[in-house]
Design a protein around this motif. Structure first.
Motif, PDB file in Angstrom:
ATOM      1  N   HIS A 148      -3.327  27.166  19.273  1.00 15.79           N
ATOM      2  CA  HIS A 148      -3.539  28.031  18.112  1.00 15.79           C
ATOM      3  C   HIS A 148      -4.912  28.683  18.266  1.00 15.79           C
ATOM      4  N   HIS A 150      -7.747  28.689  16.316  1.00 18.49           N
ATOM      5  CA  HIS A 150      -8.971  28.208  15.661  1.00 18.49           C
ATOM      6  C   HIS A 150     -10.126  28.234  16.669  1.00 18.49           C
ATOM      7  N   HIS A 153     -10.657  26.041  19.764  1.00 19.99           N
ATOM      8  CA  HIS A 153      -9.643  26.121  20.826  1.00 19.99           C
ATOM      9  C   HIS A 153      -9.734  27.421  21.616  1.00 19.99           C
ATOM     10  N   HIS A 234      -0.101  23.943  10.885  1.00 19.92           N
ATOM     11  CA  HIS A 234      -1.565  23.869  10.945  1.00 19.92           C
ATOM     12  C   HIS A 234      -2.141  25.282  10.967  1.00 19.92           C
ATOM     13  N   ASP A 255      -3.411  20.369  17.340  1.00 18.41           N
ATOM     14  CA  ASP A 255      -4.022  19.845  16.112  1.00 18.41           C
ATOM     15  C   ASP A 255      -3.005  19.206  15.169  1.00 18.41           C
ATOM     16  N   HIS A 258      -5.767  14.933  13.533  1.00 11.06           N
ATOM     17  CA  HIS A 258      -7.230  15.080  13.657  1.00 11.06           C
ATOM     18  C   HIS A 258      -7.940  13.728  13.609  1.00 11.06           C
TER      19      HIS A 258
HETATM   20 ZN   LIG Z   1      -7.111  23.789  14.332  1.00 13.76          ZN
END
Ligand SMILES: [Zn+2]
Ligand SMILES: [Zn+2]
Length: 330
Positions: A148, A150, A153, A234, A255, A258
């Motif tokens: 993803h 974020h 990442h 997520h 993710d 976590h």
């Molecule tokens: Zn994330």
């Protein structure tokens, strides 16, 4: 077998030949003085860990760790989180790993996630150094699959607007790029959330501009031996990756979890970063079930490095069994 010589006798010829080599001058070395304390070193070994998966070589790469105030972030009363953490001998803020996975299929070198780069503070951004320490160069990476977009990442993808992996093509679910690379969405976002959009744009757009971003739509095979497994929630396009060689399987779950100390016992507990917490919890359950049923190896971005282990069903909870340490790869 003849009786071994006493040590002093055994080393005498060496001492003698050294003395001769130095022109017969006897060398005397003062014994080391032990009065000064050795300084503490305070660093770990380079952050990579390798396992074989059939014919594929899998290298977990550490991007570093970051302290997360998980007592605030998890969607349950902080006292319950603190109690669960204490049971695991940790506390909030929790030093949380950021892991990525490099897969050498023999034909392709694929990186799954790219760490935070400079987007998440000075304790992260070590992926590139660890990739080199692991014996690879960024130029060798053919493809990067994102779980993803974020910042922890994608941040390592680019540096000052320049792709850090010059020969790589980036792949992610189109739902994530449609969401995170949208100027309209960024304009609508709260001041706190704007940074997430800016981070995704700064990291991924250099590849888009170079024609090296290829989105996918849901489930499919990206290269022989690696397929996508939609696990949206997520983020809108959050994706897990199933890596398979000679019947052995690794599922990189991104993710979906976590905080192992809390979410294995209580998988319904979600985290503040989830775009759609309900869907995120369902995706966790679905992918964990599949991994446990198949006995697949699991790679998780935020479980303690290297984030590799197996899942065992325990009623409504999960047990995490970390991989056994291995010095030689079979
Ligand atoms: Zn994330
Ligand atoms: Zn993350």
């Amino acid at each position: 077998m003849s009786k071994p010589l006493p040590l002093a006798q055994a080393f005498r010829p060496v001492a003698l030949s050294l003395a001769l080599a130095f022109g017969g001058i006897a060398l005397s070395v003062a014994p080391a003085v032990a009065s000064a304390a050795a300084p503490l070193v305070k660093t770990q070994a380079p952050g990579f860990y390798r396992v074989m998966l059939g014919d594929f070589e899998v290298t977990a790469l550490s991007d570093g760790t970051v302290d997360l105030d998980v007592a605030k972030l998890l969607a349950e009363p902080p006292a319950r989180t603190s109690a669960a953490l204490a049971k695991a001998f940790v506390a909030s803020p929790l030093e949380t790993s950021v892991n990525a996975y490099l897969i050498n299929t023999g034909a392709k070198l694929v990186l799954i996630d790219a760490g935070a780069g400079t987007l998440f503070g000075p304790t992260l951004g070590r992926l590139m150094a660890n990739l080199r320490a692991a014996g690879y160069q960024p130029e060798q990476v053919d493809d990067i699959f994102l779980t993803h977009m974020h910042p922890d990442h994608v941040g390592g993808l680019s540096s000052n607007g320049v792709p850090a992996f010059p020969n790589a093509t980036i792949h992610a679910d189109k739902r994530d790029s449609d969401f995170w690379l949208s100027q309209g969405n960024m304009d609508k976002a709260t001041p706190d959330a704007k940074g997430f959009f800016q981070g995704a744009m700064a990291s991924v757009n250099p590849y888009v501009a170079a024609g090296k971003y290829q989105p996918f739509d849901g489930d499919g095979t990206l290269v022989p031996g690696i397929r996508t497994l939609a696990s949206h929630g997520h983020t809108p396009g959050h994706t897990s990756y199933v890596v398979e060689s000679r019947g052995q399987r690794l599922i990189v779950v991104g993710d979906l979890v976590h905080v192992g100390a809390v979410q294995f016992d209580q998988p319904s507990v979600t985290i503040g970063f989830d775009s759609d917490p309900k869907a995120a919890a369902v995706a966790r359950e679905t992918v964990f079930k599949e991994a446990a049923k198949e006995g697949a190896l699991v790679g998780a971005a935020h479980l303690q490095f290297p984030g590799l282990g197996h899942l065992r069903a325990a009623g409504t909870a999960w047990q995490w069994v970390p991989v056994n340490y291995s010095t030689e790869l079979k």
